[in-house]
Scaffold this active site. Structure first.
Site, mmCIF file in Angstrom:
data_model
loop_
_atom_site.group_PDB
_atom_site.id
_atom_site.type_symbol
_atom_site.label_atom_id
_atom_site.label_comp_id
_atom_site.label_asym_id
_atom_site.label_seq_id
_atom_site.Cartn_x
_atom_site.Cartn_y
_atom_site.Cartn_z
ATOM 1 N N ASP A 208 52.925 -0.819 -12.137
ATOM 2 C CA ASP A 208 51.295 -1.054 -12.364
ATOM 3 C C ASP A 208 51.896 -1.725 -13.547
ATOM 4 O OD1 ASP A 208 48.312 -0.993 -12.966
ATOM 5 O OD2 ASP A 208 49.750 -2.398 -14.467
ATOM 6 N N ASP A 211 50.566 -1.645 -16.920
ATOM 7 C CA ASP A 211 51.628 -0.151 -17.608
ATOM 8 C C ASP A 211 52.811 -0.123 -17.856
ATOM 9 O OD1 ASP A 211 48.880 0.597 -17.797
ATOM 10 O OD2 ASP A 211 48.988 1.509 -15.279
HETATM 11 N N1 URA Z 1 49.132 -5.726 -9.978
HETATM 12 C C1 URA Z 1 50.121 -4.730 -10.290
HETATM 13 O O1 URA Z 1 50.730 -4.561 -11.487
HETATM 14 N N2 URA Z 1 50.719 -4.145 -9.275
HETATM 15 C C2 URA Z 1 51.259 -4.118 -8.403
HETATM 16 O O2 URA Z 1 51.564 -3.541 -7.489
HETATM 17 C C3 URA Z 1 50.040 -5.332 -7.783
HETATM 18 C C4 URA Z 1 48.659 -5.454 -8.390
#
Ligand code: URA
Length: 217
Positions: A208, A211
């Site tokens: 992510d 994050d």
């Molecule tokens: N958004 C993200 O932060 N990671 C992904 O793998 C897909 C969408």
């Protein structure tokens, strides 16, 4: 695995410069700290800015070197707008603004309605005179493409001169979706990964992005 539509692929600028690839590899590692992830993202974003601005208009200006007068080229950075898709797009801003410091910045915030799965806008702030500007929409990940497509649709209503999409990673599903909705919007990316998983994450990916940038895991 989803095949990439060849016309959609032709719309993608894959930035495979060794410096870009090296930094992206370091960012993908799960042990990369928030600090180093952010630092690498800044560096990578400034390198990607170099690519995404390769066809920016220049003007001839007369200047004096210590030896003589000459006609030289300059860009008008103020004509460019980087539009961040909140929140992960903000991670790209510092890097791109370090090389185009005069650029303007817009923000768009979207969330996915859990009932309809549609992208719903909660924030939209652009500079004035968008019809005179070239737009680069920034988001580290082009995954399902839902928020990118909704963001571009909304920005098109402001009638900018051009729109490009800048990300670090994408996948066949994101490329195909973006092309189907906005074939006039070229994508600049450092990698095309294998696929999306059932949760909308890119594989192998980097997790992510929001994050990892903000340390909110
Ligand atoms: N958004 C993200 O932060 N990671 C992904 O793998 C897909 C969408």
């Amino acid at each position: 695995m989803t095949p990439i539509n060849p016309q959609a692929r032709a719309n993608v600028h894959l930035v495979d410069h060794p410096l870009v690839q090296h930094k992206l590899t370091l960012m993908r590692k799960k042990e990369a700290s928030t600090n180093s992830f952010r630092h690498l993202l800044n560096e990578l974003s400034s390198l990607m800015a170099y690519e995404v601005t390769h066809d920016m208009a220049t003007q001839d200006v007369e200047i004096e070197t210590p030896l003589e007068t000459m006609t030289a080229k300059m860009i008008d950075g103020k004509k460019l707008v980087f539009v961040s898709i909140l929140r992960a797009g903000n991670g790209i801003l510092d890097g791109v603004l370090s090389v185009v410091p005069g650029a303007r910045v817009g923000h768009i915030g979207l969330y996915r309605d859990p009932a309809t799965l549609n992208a719903v806008e909660y924030y939209f702030k652009m500079p004035k005179f968008m019809d005179e500007r070239d737009v680069v929409v920034v988001d580290p990940m082009l995954a399902t493409g839902n928020s990118a497509i909704a963001a571009v649709t909304r920005i098109k209503a402001c009638k900018p001169k051009s729109i490009k999409f800048l990300c670090l990673l994408t996948c066949p599903e994101g490329i195909n979706a973006m092309y189907a909705a906005h074939p006039d919007v070229p994508i600049y990316t450092a990698a095309i990964d294998r696929e999306l998983n059932d949760h909308g994450y890119i594989l192998p990916g980097l997790g992510d992005a929001g994050d990892r940038i903000f340390g909110t895991q």
